[in-house]
Design a protein around this motif. Structure first.
Motif, PDB file in Angstrom:
ATOM      1  N   SER A   1     -16.014   3.988  -2.428  1.00 37.70           N
ATOM      2  CA  SER A   1     -15.479   3.079  -1.327  1.00 37.70           C
ATOM      3  C   SER A   1     -14.022   2.585  -1.669  1.00 37.70           C
ATOM      4  O   SER A   1     -13.904   2.521  -2.908  1.00 37.70           O
ATOM      5  N   GLY A   2     -13.265   2.332  -0.657  1.00 32.98           N
ATOM      6  CA  GLY A   2     -11.984   1.514  -1.089  1.00 32.98           C
ATOM      7  C   GLY A   2     -11.312   0.935   0.182  1.00 32.98           C
ATOM      8  O   GLY A   2     -11.793   1.315   1.242  1.00 32.98           O
ATOM      9  N   PHE A   3     -10.222   0.298  -0.206  1.00 32.00           N
ATOM     10  CA  PHE A   3      -9.768  -0.214   0.905  1.00 32.00           C
ATOM     11  C   PHE A   3      -7.970  -0.608   0.841  1.00 32.00           C
ATOM     12  O   PHE A   3      -7.660  -0.376  -0.518  1.00 32.00           O
ATOM     13  N   GLY A   4      -7.164  -0.954   1.665  1.00 31.84           N
ATOM     14  CA  GLY A   4      -5.946  -0.848   1.432  1.00 31.84           C
ATOM     15  C   GLY A   4      -5.224  -2.430   2.081  1.00 31.84           C
ATOM     16  O   GLY A   4      -6.011  -2.683   2.859  1.00 31.84           O
ATOM     17  N   LEU A   5      -4.517  -2.885   1.385  1.00 31.62           N
ATOM     18  CA  LEU A   5      -3.822  -4.405   1.618  1.00 31.62           C
ATOM     19  C   LEU A   5      -2.397  -4.064   1.676  1.00 31.62           C
ATOM     20  O   LEU A   5      -1.986  -3.930   0.576  1.00 31.62           O
ATOM     21  N   GLY A   6      -1.841  -4.477   2.870  1.00 31.36           N
ATOM     22  CA  GLY A   6      -0.297  -4.306   2.712  1.00 31.36           C
ATOM     23  C   GLY A   6       0.258  -5.684   2.318  1.00 31.36           C
ATOM     24  O   GLY A   6      -0.130  -6.799   2.673  1.00 31.36           O
ATOM     25  N   PHE A   7       0.787  -5.700   1.079  1.00 31.71           N
ATOM     26  CA  PHE A   7       1.091  -7.034   0.359  1.00 31.71           C
ATOM     27  C   PHE A   7       2.272  -7.761   1.467  1.00 31.71           C
ATOM     28  O   PHE A   7       1.979  -8.975   1.163  1.00 31.71           O
TER      29      PHE A   7
ATOM     30  N   HIS B   1       6.831  -4.536  10.419  1.00 35.09           N
ATOM     31  CA  HIS B   1       7.033  -3.263  10.210  1.00 35.09           C
ATOM     32  C   HIS B   1       8.261  -3.298   9.188  1.00 35.09           C
ATOM     33  O   HIS B   1       9.494  -3.386   9.429  1.00 35.09           O
ATOM     34  N   LEU B   2       8.086  -2.497   7.739  1.00 33.72           N
ATOM     35  CA  LEU B   2       9.064  -2.147   6.965  1.00 33.72           C
ATOM     36  C   LEU B   2       8.883  -0.670   6.538  1.00 33.72           C
ATOM     37  O   LEU B   2       7.634   0.014   6.742  1.00 33.72           O
ATOM     38  N   ALA B   3       9.715   0.132   6.407  1.00 31.24           N
ATOM     39  CA  ALA B   3       9.946   1.297   6.019  1.00 31.24           C
ATOM     40  C   ALA B   3       9.426   1.416   4.448  1.00 31.24           C
ATOM     41  O   ALA B   3       8.888   2.423   4.130  1.00 31.24           O
ATOM     42  N   GLU B   4       9.844   0.587   3.918  1.00 28.63           N
ATOM     43  CA  GLU B   4       9.301   0.494   2.333  1.00 28.63           C
ATOM     44  C   GLU B   4       8.367  -0.855   2.159  1.00 28.63           C
ATOM     45  O   GLU B   4       9.147  -1.942   2.349  1.00 28.63           O
ATOM     46  N   PHE B   5       7.185  -0.601   1.592  1.00 30.94           N
ATOM     47  CA  PHE B   5       6.589  -1.927   1.545  1.00 30.94           C
ATOM     48  C   PHE B   5       5.585  -1.566   0.210  1.00 30.94           C
ATOM     49  O   PHE B   5       5.240  -0.555  -0.105  1.00 30.94           O
ATOM     50  N   TRP B   6       4.933  -2.710  -0.344  1.00 27.08           N
ATOM     51  CA  TRP B   6       4.073  -2.464  -1.355  1.00 27.08           C
ATOM     52  C   TRP B   6       2.600  -2.564  -0.846  1.00 27.08           C
ATOM     53  O   TRP B   6       2.304  -3.344  -0.081  1.00 27.08           O
ATOM     54  N   MET B   7       1.805  -1.778  -1.639  1.00 25.21           N
ATOM     55  CA  MET B   7       0.162  -1.760  -0.989  1.00 25.21           C
ATOM     56  C   MET B   7      -0.609  -2.203  -2.250  1.00 25.21           C
ATOM     57  O   MET B   7      -0.086  -1.464  -3.500  1.00 25.21           O
TER      58      MET B   7
ATOM     59  N   PRO C   1       5.053   0.652  -4.360  1.00 29.72           N
ATOM     60  CA  PRO C   1       5.583   0.686  -3.104  1.00 29.72           C
ATOM     61  C   PRO C   1       4.827   2.048  -2.578  1.00 29.72           C
ATOM     62  O   PRO C   1       4.548   3.085  -2.803  1.00 29.72           O
ATOM     63  N   THR C   2       4.861   1.880  -0.890  1.00 35.71           N
ATOM     64  CA  THR C   2       4.739   2.901  -0.116  1.00 35.71           C
ATOM     65  C   THR C   2       5.545   3.164   0.806  1.00 35.71           C
ATOM     66  O   THR C   2       6.416   1.998   1.248  1.00 35.71           O
ATOM     67  N   PHE C   3       5.679   4.078   1.752  1.00 33.34           N
ATOM     68  CA  PHE C   3       6.647   4.410   2.744  1.00 33.34           C
ATOM     69  C   PHE C   3       6.382   5.062   3.939  1.00 33.34           C
ATOM     70  O   PHE C   3       5.277   5.597   4.114  1.00 33.34           O
TER      71      PHE C   3
ATOM     72  N   LYS D   1       8.646  21.414  -1.090  1.00 33.40           N
ATOM     73  CA  LYS D   1       8.845  20.277  -0.114  1.00 33.40           C
ATOM     74  C   LYS D   1       8.291  19.054  -0.627  1.00 33.40           C
ATOM     75  O   LYS D   1       6.898  19.214  -0.668  1.00 33.40           O
ATOM     76  N   THR D   2       8.958  18.016  -0.746  1.00 30.34           N
ATOM     77  CA  THR D   2       8.408  16.784  -1.393  1.00 30.34           C
ATOM     78  C   THR D   2       8.623  15.433  -0.450  1.00 30.34           C
ATOM     79  O   THR D   2       9.726  15.588   0.281  1.00 30.34           O
ATOM     80  N   PHE D   3       7.864  14.497  -0.454  1.00 29.14           N
ATOM     81  CA  PHE D   3       8.009  13.332   0.345  1.00 29.14           C
ATOM     82  C   PHE D   3       7.648  12.447  -0.373  1.00 29.14           C
ATOM     83  O   PHE D   3       7.243  12.163  -1.662  1.00 29.14           O
ATOM     84  N   LEU D   4       8.064  11.020   0.254  1.00 32.41           N
ATOM     85  CA  LEU D   4       7.530   9.625  -0.656  1.00 32.41           C
ATOM     86  C   LEU D   4       5.969   9.378   0.136  1.00 32.41           C
ATOM     87  O   LEU D   4       5.804   9.479   1.129  1.00 32.41           O
ATOM     88  N   THR D   5       5.530   8.729  -0.800  1.00 31.22           N
ATOM     89  CA  THR D   5       4.105   8.459  -0.576  1.00 31.22           C
ATOM     90  C   THR D   5       3.738   7.595   0.664  1.00 31.22           C
ATOM     91  O   THR D   5       4.490   6.600   0.815  1.00 31.22           O
ATOM     92  N   VAL D   6       2.728   7.881   1.572  1.00 28.95           N
ATOM     93  CA  VAL D   6       2.361   6.956   2.493  1.00 28.95           C
ATOM     94  C   VAL D   6       0.995   6.130   1.850  1.00 28.95           C
ATOM     95  O   VAL D   6       1.011   5.191   2.382  1.00 28.95           O
ATOM     96  N   SER D   7       0.341   6.320   0.929  1.00 26.62           N
ATOM     97  CA  SER D   7      -0.749   5.916   0.359  1.00 26.62           C
ATOM     98  C   SER D   7      -1.075   6.417  -1.066  1.00 26.62           C
ATOM     99  O   SER D   7      -1.059   7.652  -1.220  1.00 26.62           O
ATOM    100  N   GLY D   8      -1.727   5.779  -1.886  1.00 29.89           N
ATOM    101  CA  GLY D   8      -2.351   6.368  -3.148  1.00 29.89           C
ATOM    102  C   GLY D   8      -3.697   6.376  -3.027  1.00 29.89           C
ATOM    103  O   GLY D   8      -4.163   6.785  -4.199  1.00 29.89           O
ATOM    104  N   GLN D   9      -4.459   6.584  -2.028  1.00 29.51           N
ATOM    105  CA  GLN D   9      -5.786   6.441  -1.900  1.00 29.51           C
ATOM    106  C   GLN D   9      -6.350   7.890  -2.337  1.00 29.51           C
ATOM    107  O   GLN D   9      -7.347   7.574  -3.182  1.00 29.51           O
TER     108      GLN D   9
END
Lengths: 464, 464
Positions: B430-436, B241-247, B229-231, B203-211
């Motif tokens: 450490s790390g962080f995420g920013l929604g583009f 909110h978007l279902a598909e956005f760049w992070m 892109p993340t989903f 079973k495979t999915f679209l990623t929600v994060s590359g962290q």
């Protein structure tokens, strides 16, 4: 105190430094000290750390200073007396962040690339994969620089799409429906799926190309490029295919096919020059360990004008050849890899651009030449690789495009917006696509495309 | 002759030029000439073309020179005598590439953003969307420049993933199975789906994060960043909110939470300064037409040190407030948008970074503080927006991480490779995420996030 990257240390001036990284090897001297080779990924080279056994607390960490452990070293950067390195760090304090037990899979011995794929979470710590990822990084940045310097606008085309024109059989479907019990349009057990209940209200797929959307923005901002992931659900288990890969697709208003070929040639040459300049150490490594002809090959491409010939001329050249080909050489048939490589490697011995292909073997959106037998398509073919770029001038005439769609059984209703671009302020325009991993593979000389992307996706493999 | 972009024309020296672009407006003079405003997307401004009606063949093209048509103009660049522009082109030859019939939807009048979303293939030709896309482009390039200048490696983490830890309910499934008749494990009509027959064998999915994959590479190359892109399959129909956005997700070895906060602050300030410098014309436009406070807001962020306070202090500040909140203010509860905005807009009047959140409301991978009540998480909150960045120091201790996974019902078997990073050469990181798109939305002042991405994907919408 801030850590200094090893890349900078190796060109540093000396004095007190702080280094952090992973122990690649350790060698103990009888004189009461150890040599640690430390790498932090900033470059291929390690820095040598000399650790005297009289260091404070040394006995408590001695057993942890093994291959794979992560350390922080304070010390003095000095000219090295030993062979093989110009600088070394005489440690005054060593701290172990994380040890690496004896079952650490990356011990000193060489490992096969097949084995390393099984431990894709550790392979970036090897020389080869560190080098591949630095080269990949540089190429990606060079792509942005090339286009940004010329005023192209970076465009993020959608990943999820309803368009399936390039053959639904090769596309991945995206859904939030419960697969074990999806809603049926007529309520029957085997009835048609009711996609109106799916997340997007219709059947959706992963994109195979951002070109058509790219054309939208070229018809407004004139010069754009995409650089993002694309997908193919082909069951191809080869060293050249990935189910998920990154693609670069520039699209330009006011470019005819000649302009398109000029840009493609300039682009390739820029990327290769740039990576040779900025990744000199890594490229030397590939030239030594992976493919001893790679630097020469890249130079040959940079220094030579790409030979441009029509598909018809290419067929003539192939028909004159003494070589026996597996696939037929006949006008109207696609050029196979063996043909492409023969032309670039044997006939011209340099990159070639074949253009004006028969319309029946090319896509509906390519501009029809006068006479209607050929379209303004082009393929850039490199020696030792084959096709690196495919592109075309696009059909900008509404009526011609509509007819081409009908001829190729493509539903114009589905592409109303694409047709609109020819209805409202149409313009001659062109574009091309470059498979990013193919480029990285070519530049590094790596044999298998799975080894130039961090986490390859191929049939039956989506690990990590 | 090569075309000159309008951006360059406006700073050009005069002389013979070739301009290509789309007619925005046309005004006819009684003196026997017409004024055409031409735009080519290279900048917000148009160039004025003066077309004398005595031009060769003018009568044959006169009817086609309407709003939306695409033209090529040869002429002389001169100082303009008219008001509103400094330069104009006196045409010597005009060619129409493509006309725009009267049903062209983008006539002179203003259109609502809602309407423009319906014609997402034409909206990039409007002033607003041209400006948004140039700003978006610059921000994307600035992100690369920021990290490249510091030696970070750009990493492409996978889009298709088997990992569903962040909640399968919010993920899109990726499949090549025939949904109307999928293979069943036991052959029964309603039996479990046999995913071994799916493309990836599971079973495979679209990623929600590359962290998590980012951490792999941070543990080898020390400093990396993703930008892809993340989903989210959330059924959220909001303007944020978007279902598909760049992070964007940087991940750094040897960074503690303070280093992480320093980087995040420096990053935001760099991006805002850079876009104000390089997109001055477009930013003036947003400040005039979209949000008259936007330039002031950005300057305020650039000029002020971000206030850093613990979650516990944030709760105290909120409890002191005279304002009545909808959601409870109590230690252990998540901060809601109303709380975050109150703190940054009313209390501190500048960006704030809240850190050290209660462990029970944060993810398993965040580093546990001593005492075990809080984790080293941080959120960067901007006035008028709320959260722009979320990040943390990661738990690098194997045993602690394992326990946290068990406590949060996460199967350690599925994350064997993630745990391995703590087993072999672990390091503080450490790390962080920013929604583009959130960033683009903030910088442009656009109200709806669907208007800062070329082709928005939201519930029931995946057009174009």
């Amino acid at each position: 105190m801030k850590r200094t990257k090893i890349k900078d240390l190796l060109h540093g001036e000396g004095g007190e430094v702080l280094v952090k990284g992973w122990v690649k090897t350790r060698r103990d001297s009888k004189g009461g000290f150890s040599f640690l080779e430390i790498n932090d990924g900033s470059c291929l080279a390690n820095i040598q750390v000399v650790a005297e056994h009289t260091l404070p607390d040394y006995s408590s960490i001695e057993n942890q200073l093994t291959t794979g452990s992560c350390v922080s070293v304070r010390g003095k950067l000095v000219a090295s007396k030993g062979k093989g390195q110009s600088k070394e760090v005489q440690a005054t304090e060593i701290r172990v962040y994380g040890s690496a037990p004896v079952d650490y899979p990356l011990q000193k011995k060489r490992h096969s690339f097949e084995f390393l794929r099984e431990i894709a979470h550790l392979r970036p710590r090897t020389n080869t994969f560190g080098a591949v990822m630095r080269v990949r990084n540089r190429l990606a940045f060079s792509i942005h620089r090339f286009f940004q310097d010329q005023g192209f606008v970076y465009l993020n085309t959608p990943i999820v799409t309803t368009s399936d024109c390039e053959g639904a059989g090769e596309m991945f479907q995206v859904t939030t429906l419960d697969l074990s019990n999806p809603p049926r349009a007529d309520g029957a057990v085997h009835g048609k799926i009711d996609f109106s209940q799916d997340f997007f209200g219709e059947k959706t797929f992963l994109t195979v190309s951002g070109q058509l959307e790219g054309e939208i923005y070229a018809m407004a901002l004139a010069e754009i490029y995409t650089f993002g992931p694309t997908f193919r659900a082909e069951n191809s288990n080869t060293s050249r295919h990935l189910a998920e890969f990154w693609m670069v697709e520039p699209e330009m208003a006011f470019y005819d096919l000649d302009d398109n070929m000029d840009l493609a040639e300039e682009f390739i040459k820029f990327l290769l020059s740039d990576v040779m300049e900025h990744c000199a150490e890594d490229m030397e490594f590939f030239n030594k360990r992976i493919d001893t002809t790679i630097l020469e090959t890249l130079k040959n491409i940079i220094d030579n004008r790409f030979e441009r010939l029509t598909y018809t001329d290419a067929i003539h050249q192939l028909q004159k050849a003494s070589k026996i080909f597996t696939y037929p050489v006949e006008w109207g048939f696609a050029l196979q890899a063996e043909h492409e490589r023969y032309l670039s490697e044997k006939v011209f011995k340099k990159p070639i651009i074949v253009f004006n292909y028969p319309e029946q073997i090319k896509s509906f959106y390519m501009k029809l030449n006068e006479g209607g037998e050929t379209v303004r398509a082009m393929d850039v073919l490199l020696p030792n690789l084959g096709e690196i770029i495919g592109g075309s001038q696009r059909e900008e005439n509404y009526e011609v495009l509509l007819q081409r769609m009908r001829d190729k059984d493509i539903d114009p209703e589905e592409y109303w917006w694409y047709l609109d671009l020819r209805k409202f302020g149409s313009a001659p325009h062109s574009g091309f696509g470059l498979g990013f991993e193919r480029l990285v593979q070519f530049v590094t000389g790596m044999e298998n495309i799975r080894d130039v992307i961090p986490f390859p996706r191929t049939p039956k493999h989506a690990k990590f």
